[in-house]
Scaffold this active site. Structure first.
Site, mmCIF file in Angstrom:
data_model
loop_
_atom_site.group_PDB
_atom_site.id
_atom_site.type_symbol
_atom_site.label_atom_id
_atom_site.label_comp_id
_atom_site.label_asym_id
_atom_site.label_seq_id
_atom_site.Cartn_x
_atom_site.Cartn_y
_atom_site.Cartn_z
ATOM 1 N N HIS A 146 0.831 -1.206 0.000
ATOM 2 C CA HIS A 146 0.000 0.000 0.000
ATOM 3 C C HIS A 146 0.867 1.258 0.000
ATOM 4 C CE1 HIS A 146 -2.894 -2.896 2.025
ATOM 5 N NE2 HIS A 146 -3.615 -2.446 1.022
ATOM 6 N N SER B 288 0.482 -9.135 1.097
ATOM 7 C CA SER B 288 -0.966 -9.030 1.258
ATOM 8 C C SER B 288 -1.281 -8.862 2.731
ATOM 9 C CB SER B 288 -1.655 -10.287 0.712
ATOM 10 O OG SER B 288 -3.020 -10.339 1.092
ATOM 11 N N SER B 289 -2.382 -8.207 3.031
ATOM 12 C CA SER B 289 -2.829 -8.093 4.420
ATOM 13 C C SER B 289 -3.100 -9.473 5.004
ATOM 14 C CB SER B 289 -4.093 -7.237 4.499
ATOM 15 O OG SER B 289 -3.853 -5.939 3.994
ATOM 16 N N ARG B 290 -3.441 -10.434 4.147
ATOM 17 C CA ARG B 290 -3.734 -11.793 4.610
ATOM 18 C C ARG B 290 -2.485 -12.527 5.090
ATOM 19 N NH1 ARG B 290 -6.837 -12.023 -0.402
ATOM 20 N NH2 ARG B 290 -9.054 -11.842 0.027
#
Length: 365
Positions: A92, A257-259
């Site tokens: 991000h 990834s946030s995951r």
């Protein structure tokens, strides 16, 4: 502080970190009217600075009213935009940095979109990390040129069921791939992105190529509906690789990834198989390497797809999909690879119960 701006006391009470320095504040706006007022204010700031510069050439600090004859003098500030659901990471941040390079001021939205959640998906349980997200933005060198739009109320109206709201449908590119198991998803994404673009009215908006199908859905929506914004894309940012590992050179790194925070260290290492397999296939299709060629021939997509699936499964993963498609239109899946054509290889798999996406663009040699 302007009237529409959230006060420092209110932001502090809400647990929002405004800055990591003693001089710069990252402002957080909670309403549509507030962010619109701030964007309007920021657009005027550059024009006012130019007027001051023109009238104070000899060091005389005064402002004057211009006639508007000088087009450059009247130029407004350029607004950039990055849409997120929070949980900010280096991927991000890289998008925000691109927006900063291409604009004078950047709005970062942090909004968990209810329209992209199916009834069986727990919208309420989705992590909200606004305080940490604002801290990451505050750590940017150019944080004085960034603000956060974090709507306190639903963008679909208080108490309104999102399923009863108008919904954007983007044909073709939103079919298959992720939409096979989440048919509701891209309609929800396209709708909220269009709403955010209409609210902020940016000159440029930046999205990541890691979520490739989502990027293409947004590009097509903007193009088909004549939305007055330039869509930019950022490269996939990857997790660091252990440089001491024997296979470090062969591993591009897991797509960030946030995951990824839900992965154990073991699952994270296993999941690197996705990026390794994609790299090997891209090298083979493009002709950069001849170490591996499928038995059915380099021009047959099925052979490359099968190789990636086996790599994922042998590493303990569960394949959702692996496909090769036309790069710009996402037409496919293709069966035969044609020399000179531009493709994208897309993969989705589960490791440790966590759904992970990755892709690689490739030109057929």
């Amino acid at each position: 502080m302007m009237m529409m701006m959230i006060s420092a006391q209110k932001k502090a009470a809400a647990g929002v970190a405004m800055t990591t320095t003693t001089t710069t504040v990252v402002d957080v706006f909670e309403t549509v009217s507030a962010i619109r007022a701030e964007v309007k204010r920021q657009r005027r700031r550059r024009r006012q600075k130019k007027r001051l510069c023109v009238s104070g050439r000899e060091g005389e600090a005064k402002t004057t009213t211009t006639t508007g004859d000088d087009e450059e003098e009247e130029e407004e500030a350029k607004i950039g935009f990055v849409a997120t659901m929070g949980g900010l990471h280096r991927g991000h941040v890289s998008l925000i940095e691109i927006a900063l390079e291409r604009s004078d001021f950047v709005v970062v939205s942090v909004y968990v979109n209810p329209m992209q959640f199916a009834p069986n998906e727990d919208f309420e349980a989705y992590p909200r990390t606004l305080k940490e997200d604002v801290e990451k933005i505050a750590s940017l060198k150019e944080n004085h040129r960034v603000c956060v739009f974090a709507p306190k109320e639903s963008l679909f109206g208080k108490g309104m069921d999102p399923s009863e709201c108008a919904r954007v449908s983007v044909p073709n590119v939103s079919r298959g791939l992720c939409a096979t198991t989440r048919p509701h998803f891209f309609g929800g994404v396209a709708t909220v992105v269009l709403k955010l673009l209409n609210i902020v009215k940016p000159d440029v908006a930046v999205f990541g190529r890691k979520d490739y199908q989502q990027l293409k859905v947004i590009e097509k929506m903007v193009r088909d509906l004549n939305v007055d914004v330039e869509i930019l894309s950022g490269d996939t940012v990857r997790e660091p690789v252990n440089e001491e590992a024997s296979d470090a050179d062969a591993c591009p790194g897991l797509a960030m990834s946030s995951r990824n925070t839900y992965l154990t260290e073991k699952a994270k290492k296993q999941a690197e198989a996705i990026s390794v397999a994609l790299k090997d296939v891209a090298d083979g299709i493009s002709g950069r390497s001849d170490e591996f060629t499928p038995a059915i021939g380099a021009h047959m997509a099925q052979g490359w797809v099968g190789f990636i699936k086996r790599c994922i499964e042998l590493s303990g993963g569960k394949v959702d999909y692996v496909e090769i498609r036309q790069r710009e239109t996402l037409e496919g899946p293709v069966e035969k690879l044609v020399k000179g054509e531009k493709y994208v290889v897309l993969a989705c798999a589960y490791f440790g119960g966590v759904r992970l996406l990755d892709n690689v663009e490739v030109d057929k040699a």
